[in-house]
Scaffold this motif. Structure first.
Motif, PDB file in Angstrom:
ATOM      1  N   LEU A  15       0.837  -1.200   0.000  1.00 15.25           N
ATOM      2  CA  LEU A  15       0.000   0.000   0.000  1.00 15.25           C
ATOM      3  C   LEU A  15       0.865   1.239   0.000  1.00 15.25           C
ATOM      4  CD1 LEU A  15      -2.557  -1.092   2.720  1.00 15.25           C
ATOM      5  CD2 LEU A  15      -2.884  -1.082   0.254  1.00 15.25           C
ATOM      6  N   TRP A  16       0.314   2.325  -0.547  1.00 15.52           N
ATOM      7  CA  TRP A  16       1.193   3.441  -0.881  1.00 15.52           C
ATOM      8  C   TRP A  16       2.000   4.039   0.281  1.00 15.52           C
ATOM      9  CZ3 TRP A  16       1.488   8.659   0.271  1.00 15.52           C
ATOM     10  CH2 TRP A  16       2.495   9.327  -0.440  1.00 15.52           C
ATOM     11  N   PRO A  17       1.407   4.461   1.409  1.00 19.19           N
ATOM     12  CA  PRO A  17       2.258   5.131   2.397  1.00 19.19           C
ATOM     13  C   PRO A  17       3.350   4.216   2.923  1.00 19.19           C
ATOM     14  CG  PRO A  17      -0.043   5.285   3.018  1.00 19.19           C
ATOM     15  CD  PRO A  17       0.038   4.332   1.892  1.00 19.19           C
ATOM     16  N   LEU A  18       2.982   2.953   3.182  1.00 16.79           N
ATOM     17  CA  LEU A  18       3.956   2.025   3.754  1.00 16.79           C
ATOM     18  C   LEU A  18       5.083   1.732   2.770  1.00 16.79           C
ATOM     19  CD1 LEU A  18       1.823  -0.569   5.728  1.00 16.79           C
ATOM     20  CD2 LEU A  18       3.528   1.010   6.605  1.00 16.79           C
ATOM     21  N   SER A  19       4.733   1.508   1.519  1.00 15.73           N
ATOM     22  CA  SER A  19       5.787   1.148   0.559  1.00 15.73           C
ATOM     23  C   SER A  19       6.735   2.318   0.363  1.00 15.73           C
ATOM     24  CB  SER A  19       5.172   0.715  -0.772  1.00 15.73           C
ATOM     25  OG  SER A  19       4.584   1.822  -1.404  1.00 15.73           O
ATOM     26  N   PHE A  20       6.187   3.542   0.425  1.00 21.69           N
ATOM     27  CA  PHE A  20       7.052   4.716   0.282  1.00 21.69           C
ATOM     28  C   PHE A  20       8.032   4.805   1.443  1.00 21.69           C
ATOM     29  CE2 PHE A  20       8.290   8.664  -1.309  1.00 21.69           C
ATOM     30  CZ  PHE A  20       8.400   9.568  -0.267  1.00 21.69           C
ATOM     31  N   ILE A  21       7.496   4.595   2.665  1.00 21.23           N
ATOM     32  CA  ILE A  21       8.369   4.672   3.850  1.00 21.23           C
ATOM     33  C   ILE A  21       9.415   3.565   3.802  1.00 21.23           C
ATOM     34  CG2 ILE A  21       8.429   4.501   6.358  1.00 21.23           C
ATOM     35  CD1 ILE A  21       5.667   5.677   6.433  1.00 21.23           C
ATOM     36  N   TRP A  22       8.989   2.348   3.456  1.00 16.68           N
ATOM     37  CA  TRP A  22       9.928   1.232   3.404  1.00 16.68           C
ATOM     38  C   TRP A  22      11.077   1.517   2.437  1.00 16.68           C
ATOM     39  CZ3 TRP A  22       8.405   0.116   7.588  1.00 16.68           C
ATOM     40  CH2 TRP A  22       7.522  -0.898   7.983  1.00 16.68           C
ATOM     41  N   SER A  23      10.739   2.146   1.307  1.00 14.98           N
ATOM     42  CA  SER A  23      11.794   2.363   0.323  1.00 14.98           C
ATOM     43  C   SER A  23      12.768   3.441   0.758  1.00 14.98           C
ATOM     44  CB  SER A  23      11.190   2.724  -1.029  1.00 14.98           C
ATOM     45  OG  SER A  23      10.530   3.963  -0.919  1.00 14.98           O
ATOM     46  N   LYS A  24      12.314   4.341   1.655  1.00 12.13           N
ATOM     47  CA  LYS A  24      13.209   5.423   2.058  1.00 12.13           C
ATOM     48  C   LYS A  24      14.114   5.036   3.218  1.00 12.13           C
ATOM     49  CE  LYS A  24      11.948   8.579  -0.735  1.00 12.13           C
ATOM     50  NZ  LYS A  24      12.788   8.762  -1.866  1.00 12.13           N
ATOM     51  N   LEU A  25      13.646   4.157   4.081  1.00 12.57           N
ATOM     52  CA  LEU A  25      14.434   3.826   5.272  1.00 12.57           C
ATOM     53  C   LEU A  25      15.570   2.883   4.908  1.00 12.57           C
ATOM     54  CD1 LEU A  25      11.749   3.230   8.012  1.00 12.57           C
ATOM     55  CD2 LEU A  25      13.348   5.110   7.854  1.00 12.57           C
ATOM     56  N   SER A  26      16.765   3.218   5.319  1.00  7.44           N
ATOM     57  CA  SER A  26      17.900   2.355   4.993  1.00  7.44           C
ATOM     58  C   SER A  26      17.904   1.098   5.850  1.00  7.44           C
ATOM     59  CB  SER A  26      19.208   3.115   5.170  1.00  7.44           C
ATOM     60  OG  SER A  26      19.342   3.496   6.511  1.00  7.44           O
ATOM     61  N   THR A  27      17.210   1.125   6.988  1.00  5.04           N
ATOM     62  CA  THR A  27      17.139  -0.069   7.837  1.00  5.04           C
ATOM     63  C   THR A  27      16.450  -1.206   7.096  1.00  5.04           C
ATOM     64  OG1 THR A  27      16.763   1.475   9.623  1.00  5.04           O
ATOM     65  CG2 THR A  27      16.538  -0.838  10.142  1.00  5.04           C
TER      66      THR A  27
END
Lengths: 188, 537
Positions: free
Chosen positions: B234-246
């Protein structure tokens, strides 16, 4: 059977060529380079230490002097272990291959072995080196893709750089073995 | 061609017997694998060789005789050995002989099928090359296994030169499995005849690794299936996942672990080395992470860290406010446009004020969040460092926002300036043809265009200065994050297993061979020693 002759390199330094004939199918050629001269070593050390002393009089920090000693020692060790080659050897064994060994002043030896199946020929080539035209001995390697092509040129005696007369000696000797090798490998 | 006999160094002191090995006609070389001692029954020797040939697909045969004269009264042995040539016929027949107390050997190779016009059976020059069987097997210089669709029979002779020799030794493992304590019909001498080399720990690990790998592979596949489920797309989660280096680091580690614990074996030594490197780096990572964890959780360091965090954020915000006040005045002696300066300055100051309030809102929860994040260090030091990098990114989010605003403003200004500059010169950008065309403008268009151009030009220094300052700040943050990522990459990709092998077992990493000519006497065959050539200093 051993024979020792003295030649000179492209800069005029003295070289010694030792030929050892172990058997009709195995020969070794050993070129020994001029040793590390005491004069140049003293000159470099004095320059570095004078520069360090000059810096010390400017900065009044005694660390500079100890650093200079440290650097000189490390530099000398590194030079002896990685740069200064004492002897270069070419061992040619009929139907096995050609082996080139460089032994450094610190005792380290680095070896390269090329199988006879990959060797096309051994030739003397000309090259432009700085402002001179010099001769060097090199091994031509076969190209696996193209039967008449050459994939690589491997120069021999790169740091000793002997002159043409020394190279001709080595060339003649090696060609005897290579000719014998080609004759026996051509016949089934 | 000179006949080359590859002789194992372990058999140089063995008793007299028969030489067993493989003859490679293209290279004219005989690779001796083992020595069969007396007493033996020829039928049993032939049976054993047939078994080995079937199991390993290497054309093993009796190559000749080996005579080690320990006492003077063994002259009769010589005649007996010559008679064996009639039972085991091989073309050419090798006869190696060593005197007691002498370093020099005598070798003879006789061809029986040479035409009679040459008189006695022809003799070739023989060259002896000693090799260490154990090192040749362990350094894995042989080419990878042949394709399964090659027909069973003799091993493919497509491997040229020395590779054929290594291939022969490597495939004949079956021959080396019996040692001198076995009660077989035939007594052999080879590198394992003193006892098969094995280690209890390695055997236990091999037995245990099967079920453990299966279990871990199932677990890891469950985890990766869960992580790729639809929820996370889903959009917000996938965006956050792609930005976090962890998340990036965790995904990388998951991939590596899946590769290590996969149930299929490594095909060639390079893949095995890669798997081993990954495993060692994972272990090191977890060990360092656990060390960090124990250091963090001792002496209430997390509490100290949390207490220090909010004042540091406050201090950074204060410094930013000072910077903006400086920009709003006369920075470095430059004269700014007062109105634009005030607008931009106040806008950014309000932003900082919002940010500080947000930090103060979060401050009671920081300690607990830090404590839970510190627990993640048990997954590895790299995960902890990635979390640190993400925390820095979150804490300096306002600097990132300022950089974006400054950059956008500057970009818009430059676009406007370039377009109005074209108008000033009477040209226009043709979108269709993607080039600059001349255009005739009306007088009022020209008038307003020139006016706007002038305004933008005079406002340029202010915007440019804000852009420059915020870009430099952003670069600073990016540099710090970059250094942390460099450290993470170093831990991820350092090949520690290979480095360890180079220090402790250098012969495993041999890249080629080198030859040494042993003591030589005229009239005797030439003796060479073949050793592995190591990489590096």
């Amino acid at each position: 059977m051993e024979a020792e002759q003295s030649f000179s390199d492209i800069c005029g330094g003295r070289l010694a060529l030792q030929c050892r004939y172990y058997s009709p199918s195995c020969r070794e050629f050993c070129v020994s380079c001029p040793r590390l001269s005491l004069r140049s070593l003293t000159a470099v050390t004095c320059t570095v230490w004078l520069a360090a002393y000059g810096l010390f009089t400017l900065c009044e920090n005694s660390m500079i002097l100890s650093a200079a000693i440290f650097i000189t020692l490390l530099g000398l060790l590194g030079y002896l272990h990685f740069v200064k080659i004492d002897q270069e050897t070419l061992l040619i064994i009929d139907s096995l291959g050609i082996q080139m060994t460089s032994s450094y002043a610190s005792g380290k030896e680095s070896t390269t072995f090329i199988e006879m199946g990959k060797v096309k020929d051994l030739v003397i080539n000309e090259a432009i080196y700085m402002q001179k035209v010099i001769y060097y001995l090199c091994i031509l390697l076969k190209d696996p893709v193209e039967p008449h092509g050459i994939s690589q040129v491997v120069p021999v005696f790169q740091s000793a750089k002997p002159r043409l007369d020394c190279l001709i000696e080595v060339y003649r000797s090696c060609q005897e073995i290579l000719a014998h090798q080609k004759a026996t490998s051509a016949s089934p | 061609m000179v006949l080359k006999a590859f002789f194992p160094t372990c058999c140089a002191s063995a008793d007299s017997g028969l030489l067993v090995g493989r003859w490679v006609p293209e290279q004219s070389s005989a690779v001796v694998l083992a020595v069969v001692h007396f007493p033996f029954i020829p039928i049993q020797v032939k049976e054993l060789l047939a078994q080995v040939q079937q199991a390993s697909r290497v054309g093993v045969a009796v190559l000749g005789t080996w005579c080690h004269r320990r006492q003077e009264s063994e002259e009769s042995l010589g005649h007996f050995l010559e008679g064996l040539g009639a039972i085991f016929s091989h073309e050419p027949w090798l006869q190696l002989c060593r005197e007691r107390g002498s370093k020099f050997w005598s070798c003879k190779a006789t061809h029986r099928q040479v035409p009679a016009s040459l008189g006695a059976p022809g003799q070739d020059q023989v060259m002896l090359i000693f090799y260490d069987q154990r090192k040749v097997l362990l350094s894995q210089l042989h080419p990878p296994a042949a394709l399964p669709d090659h027909q069973a029979g003799d091993a493919t002779a497509s491997a040229g030169g020395l590779a054929a020799v290594f291939d022969t030794v490597a495939r004949s493992e079956v021959l080396f499995r019996s040692d001198q304590f076995d009660e077989g019909p035939v007594r052999l001498s080879h590198w394992q005849s003193e006892g098969v080399e094995a280690s209890i720990l390695v055997e236990l690990a091999k037995q245990a690794s099967g079920p453990i790998c299966l279990l871990l592979a199932c677990l890891l596949s469950l985890i990766s299936a869960a992580s790729t489920s639809r929820v996370f797309k889903l959009w917000p989660l996938s965006f956050i996942w792609s930005k976090l280096s962890t998340c990036e680091q965790l995904r990388h580690r998951l991939g590596q672990l899946t590769l290590i614990f996969s149930t299929q074996k490594a095909e060639n030594p390079a893949q095995l080395m890669r798997k081993a490197n990954m495993l060692v780096s994972v272990f090191l990572d977890v060990a360092l992470g656990l060390a960090l964890l124990s250091w963090l959780h001792g002496k209430d360091r997390i509490g100290q860290l949390a207490d220090a965090l909010v004042p540091v954020a406050d201090h950074v915000a204060e410094e930013l406010q000072h910077l903006l006040q400086w920009l709003m005045g006369a920075p470095a002696g430059l004269k700014m446009n007062r109105a634009l300066d005030q607008v931009l300055g106040r806008f950014f100051l309000y932003h900082i004020h919002l940010w500080i309030s947000y930090i103060h809102l979060m401050s009671p929860f920081i300690e607990r969040i830090l404590w839970h994040l510190g627990l993640s260090a048990c997954l590895g030091l790299t995960v902890a460092l990635s979390i640190l990098s993400d925390i820095i990114a979150l804490l300096t989010f306002h600097i990132y926002c300022f950089y974006v605003y400054g950059a956008r403003l500057y970009c818009m200004k430059i676009c406007g300036l370039s377009s109005l500059w074209r108008l000033f010169r009477g040209k226009k950008w043709n979108v269709l043809r993607q080039r600059v065309d001349s255009c005739s403008y009306d007088l009022d268009q020209l008038f307003i265009g020139t006016l706007l151009f002038t305004i933008l030009v005079f406002l340029l220094p202010t915007t440019a200065l804000y852009y420059l300052v915020f870009t430099l700040l952003r670069l600073l943050v990016v540099t710090v994050q970059g250094l942390i990522h460099l450290l993470v990459d170093l831990v991820n990709s350092l090949p520690l297993y290979s480095l360890g092998l180079r220090l402790c077992r250098p012969y495993r990493l041999a890249a080629g061979v080198k030859f040494r000519v042993l003591e030589h006497e005229a009239g005797r065959p030439l003796r060479l020693l073949m050793q592995g050539a190591l990489l590096g200093p």
